[in-house]
Design a protein around this motif. Structure first.
Motif, PDB file in Angstrom:
ATOM      1  N   PRO A 154       0.826  -1.215   0.000  1.00  0.00           N
ATOM      2  CA  PRO A 154       0.000   0.000   0.000  1.00  0.00           C
ATOM      3  C   PRO A 154       0.859   1.264   0.000  1.00  0.00           C
ATOM      4  CG  PRO A 154      -0.871  -1.602   1.553  1.00  0.00           C
ATOM      5  CD  PRO A 154       0.461  -2.138   1.078  1.00  0.00           C
ATOM      6  N   GLY A 155       0.492   2.189  -0.873  1.00  0.00           N
ATOM      7  CA  GLY A 155       1.224   3.436  -1.008  1.00  0.00           C
ATOM      8  C   GLY A 155       2.301   3.396  -2.080  1.00  0.00           C
ATOM      9  N   SER A 156       2.544   2.232  -2.673  1.00  0.00           N
ATOM     10  CA  SER A 156       3.597   2.125  -3.686  1.00  0.00           C
ATOM     11  C   SER A 156       3.226   2.806  -4.993  1.00  0.00           C
ATOM     12  CB  SER A 156       3.950   0.653  -3.945  1.00  0.00           C
ATOM     13  OG  SER A 156       2.834  -0.044  -4.463  1.00  0.00           O
ATOM     14  N   VAL A 157       1.935   2.971  -5.243  1.00  0.00           N
ATOM     15  CA  VAL A 157       1.458   3.698  -6.418  1.00  0.00           C
ATOM     16  C   VAL A 157       0.621   4.864  -5.882  1.00  0.00           C
ATOM     17  CG1 VAL A 157       0.178   3.558  -8.588  1.00  0.00           C
ATOM     18  CG2 VAL A 157       1.393   1.546  -7.733  1.00  0.00           C
ATOM     19  N   PRO A 158       1.227   6.048  -5.746  1.00  0.00           N
ATOM     20  CA  PRO A 158       0.543   7.169  -5.088  1.00  0.00           C
ATOM     21  C   PRO A 158      -0.846   7.482  -5.644  1.00  0.00           C
ATOM     22  CG  PRO A 158       2.849   7.702  -5.449  1.00  0.00           C
ATOM     23  CD  PRO A 158       2.598   6.397  -6.145  1.00  0.00           C
ATOM     24  N   ALA A 159      -1.039   7.352  -6.933  1.00  0.00           N
ATOM     25  CA  ALA A 159      -2.347   7.661  -7.526  1.00  0.00           C
ATOM     26  C   ALA A 159      -3.426   6.680  -7.080  1.00  0.00           C
ATOM     27  CB  ALA A 159      -2.242   7.676  -9.045  1.00  0.00           C
ATOM     28  N   LEU A 160      -3.038   5.493  -6.618  1.00  0.00           N
ATOM     29  CA  LEU A 160      -4.004   4.473  -6.204  1.00  0.00           C
ATOM     30  C   LEU A 160      -4.075   4.312  -4.691  1.00  0.00           C
ATOM     31  CD1 LEU A 160      -3.206   1.702  -8.859  1.00  0.00           C
ATOM     32  CD2 LEU A 160      -5.111   3.315  -8.849  1.00  0.00           C
ATOM     33  N   ALA A 161      -3.344   5.122  -3.941  1.00  0.00           N
ATOM     34  CA  ALA A 161      -3.304   4.990  -2.484  1.00  0.00           C
ATOM     35  C   ALA A 161      -4.715   5.071  -1.901  1.00  0.00           C
ATOM     36  CB  ALA A 161      -2.411   6.068  -1.876  1.00  0.00           C
ATOM     37  N   GLY A 162      -5.078   4.057  -1.128  1.00  0.00           N
ATOM     38  CA  GLY A 162      -6.386   4.016  -0.487  1.00  0.00           C
ATOM     39  C   GLY A 162      -7.530   3.576  -1.377  1.00  0.00           C
ATOM     40  N   LYS A 163      -7.259   3.293  -2.648  1.00  0.00           N
ATOM     41  CA  LYS A 163      -8.318   2.893  -3.581  1.00  0.00           C
ATOM     42  C   LYS A 163      -8.318   1.401  -3.874  1.00  0.00           C
ATOM     43  CE  LYS A 163      -8.518   7.354  -5.813  1.00  0.00           C
ATOM     44  NZ  LYS A 163      -7.450   8.238  -6.144  1.00  0.00           N
ATOM     45  N   ILE A 164      -7.229   0.717  -3.542  1.00  0.00           N
ATOM     46  CA  ILE A 164      -7.086  -0.710  -3.829  1.00  0.00           C
ATOM     47  C   ILE A 164      -7.024  -1.459  -2.502  1.00  0.00           C
ATOM     48  CG2 ILE A 164      -5.596  -2.457  -4.894  1.00  0.00           C
ATOM     49  CD1 ILE A 164      -6.837  -0.582  -6.948  1.00  0.00           C
ATOM     50  N   ALA A 165      -7.821  -2.520  -2.387  1.00  0.00           N
ATOM     51  CA  ALA A 165      -7.826  -3.316  -1.156  1.00  0.00           C
ATOM     52  C   ALA A 165      -6.475  -4.005  -0.976  1.00  0.00           C
ATOM     53  CB  ALA A 165      -8.929  -4.370  -1.217  1.00  0.00           C
ATOM     54  N   PRO A 166      -5.891  -3.925   0.232  1.00  0.00           N
ATOM     55  CA  PRO A 166      -4.599  -4.590   0.464  1.00  0.00           C
ATOM     56  C   PRO A 166      -4.734  -6.110   0.402  1.00  0.00           C
ATOM     57  CG  PRO A 166      -5.355  -3.459   2.450  1.00  0.00           C
ATOM     58  CD  PRO A 166      -6.368  -3.201   1.386  1.00  0.00           C
ATOM     59  N   TYR A 167      -3.647  -6.759   0.026  1.00  0.00           N
ATOM     60  CA  TYR A 167      -3.611  -8.218  -0.106  1.00  0.00           C
ATOM     61  C   TYR A 167      -2.440  -8.750   0.699  1.00  0.00           C
ATOM     62  CZ  TYR A 167      -3.032 -12.787  -2.339  1.00  0.00           C
ATOM     63  OH  TYR A 167      -2.901 -14.128  -2.581  1.00  0.00           O
ATOM     64  N   SER A 168      -2.713  -9.692   1.581  1.00  0.00           N
ATOM     65  CA  SER A 168      -1.658 -10.221   2.448  1.00  0.00           C
ATOM     66  C   SER A 168      -1.088 -11.537   1.938  1.00  0.00           C
ATOM     67  CB  SER A 168      -2.195 -10.416   3.869  1.00  0.00           C
ATOM     68  OG  SER A 168      -3.269 -11.338   3.848  1.00  0.00           O
ATOM     69  N   GLY A 169      -1.639 -12.075   0.875  1.00  0.00           N
ATOM     70  CA  GLY A 169      -1.163 -13.349   0.338  1.00  0.00           C
ATOM     71  C   GLY A 169       0.073 -13.184  -0.531  1.00  0.00           C
ATOM     72  N   GLU A 170       0.383 -14.224  -1.257  1.00  0.00           N
ATOM     73  CA  GLU A 170       1.555 -14.228  -2.130  1.00  0.00           C
ATOM     74  C   GLU A 170       1.093 -14.176  -3.582  1.00  0.00           C
ATOM     75  OE1 GLU A 170       4.720 -13.809  -3.754  1.00  0.00           O
ATOM     76  OE2 GLU A 170       5.013 -14.105  -1.609  1.00  0.00           O
ATOM     77  N   VAL A 171       1.299 -13.046  -4.247  1.00  0.00           N
ATOM     78  CA  VAL A 171       0.807 -12.869  -5.612  1.00  0.00           C
ATOM     79  C   VAL A 171       1.517 -13.766  -6.624  1.00  0.00           C
ATOM     80  CG1 VAL A 171      -0.042 -10.536  -5.274  1.00  0.00           C
ATOM     81  CG2 VAL A 171       2.309 -10.882  -6.010  1.00  0.00           C
ATOM     82  N   MET A 172       2.736 -14.194  -6.307  1.00  0.00           N
ATOM     83  CA  MET A 172       3.485 -15.035  -7.246  1.00  0.00           C
ATOM     84  C   MET A 172       3.278 -16.533  -7.006  1.00  0.00           C
ATOM     85  SD  MET A 172       4.705 -12.889  -9.273  1.00  0.00           S
ATOM     86  CE  MET A 172       5.812 -13.858 -10.254  1.00  0.00           C
ATOM     87  N   ALA A 173       2.422 -16.888  -6.063  1.00  0.00           N
ATOM     88  CA  ALA A 173       2.120 -18.297  -5.795  1.00  0.00           C
ATOM     89  C   ALA A 173       0.613 -18.497  -5.956  1.00  0.00           C
ATOM     90  CB  ALA A 173       2.578 -18.689  -4.393  1.00  0.00           C
ATOM     91  N   PRO A 174       0.165 -18.926  -7.128  1.00  0.00           N
ATOM     92  CA  PRO A 174      -1.273 -19.006  -7.380  1.00  0.00           C
ATOM     93  C   PRO A 174      -1.994 -20.105  -6.604  1.00  0.00           C
ATOM     94  CG  PRO A 174      -0.055 -19.884  -9.237  1.00  0.00           C
ATOM     95  CD  PRO A 174       0.949 -19.306  -8.297  1.00  0.00           C
TER      96      PRO A 174
END
Length: 193
Positions: A154-174
């Motif tokens: 969260p916060g890594s893309v300033p334009a999307l800050a607070g608009k995208i639900a955070p994800y605690s899983g592993e995006v590279m492990a489907p």
């Protein structure tokens, strides 16, 4: 690039649809304990929704996409549509006809241009459309990676800050250990994950 752009455009639109709470009104799986699409939607953002899918659903999606990939890369099928593989002089981005591909049952539509709207288009119009598709695909690749980055950090893309639900899983492990597939639990124990 064309193929990745097409996938990214679908992913971008899918991410927006899933993030805005849009889902099918019927059951995903049958039976007395069937899973509704709304149950999957309640899991959270799109990445959480993927994690909430039953293992069979994940495998079905991956096998379908793999089937499309095998179909589009098959020299015999490409030949039935009058084309060669793009690495052997064929057109990049060409997807062979499903109707002409030798499938033993009738197929009403092709994946590309199902209603034949562009079959009579001029070469100039087709070239302009391909350029637009490539540019839209490039933008969609950036967009979907921005969504994934913001959900994971969260916060890594300033334009999307607070608009995208955070994800605690592993995006590279489907797949997760709960999917009960061979080698997945061992893979997740790796220090890379």
């Amino acid at each position: 690039e064309i193929k990745h752009g097409r996938v990214a455009m679908a992913a971008f639109v899918g991410y927006i649809v899933q993030s805005n709470g849009i889902c099918w009104p019927w059951a995903l799986t049958g039976g007395p304990n069937g899973v509704m699409h709304s149950d999957i939607l309640a899991a959270g953002g799109p990445a959480d929704q993927w994690d909430a899918l039953p293992t069979a659903s994940k495998l079905q999606i991956l096998l379908f996409v793999g089937g499309l990939e095998l179909w589009s890369e098959n020299s015999y099928v490409l030949g039935l549509s009058g084309e060669k593989h793009y690495m052997r002089g064929g057109k990049p981005g060409f997807f062979p006809s499903i109707k002409k591909g030798g499938i033993p049952h009738p197929v009403p539509f092709d994946l590309f241009d199902p209603f034949g709207l562009s079959k009579n288009a001029s070469p100039e119009k087709k070239a302009k459309g391909l350029l637009a598709e490539i540019n839209n695909g490039r933008l969609a690749m950036l967009g979907i990676m921005a969504f994934v980055s913001e959900s994971k950090v969260p916060g890594s893309v300033p334009a999307l800050a607070g608009k995208i639900a955070p994800y605690s899983g592993e995006v590279m492990a489907p797949f997760a250990a709960s999917d009960n597939l061979p080698f997945v639990a061992d893979m997740l124990k790796s220090p890379l994950f």
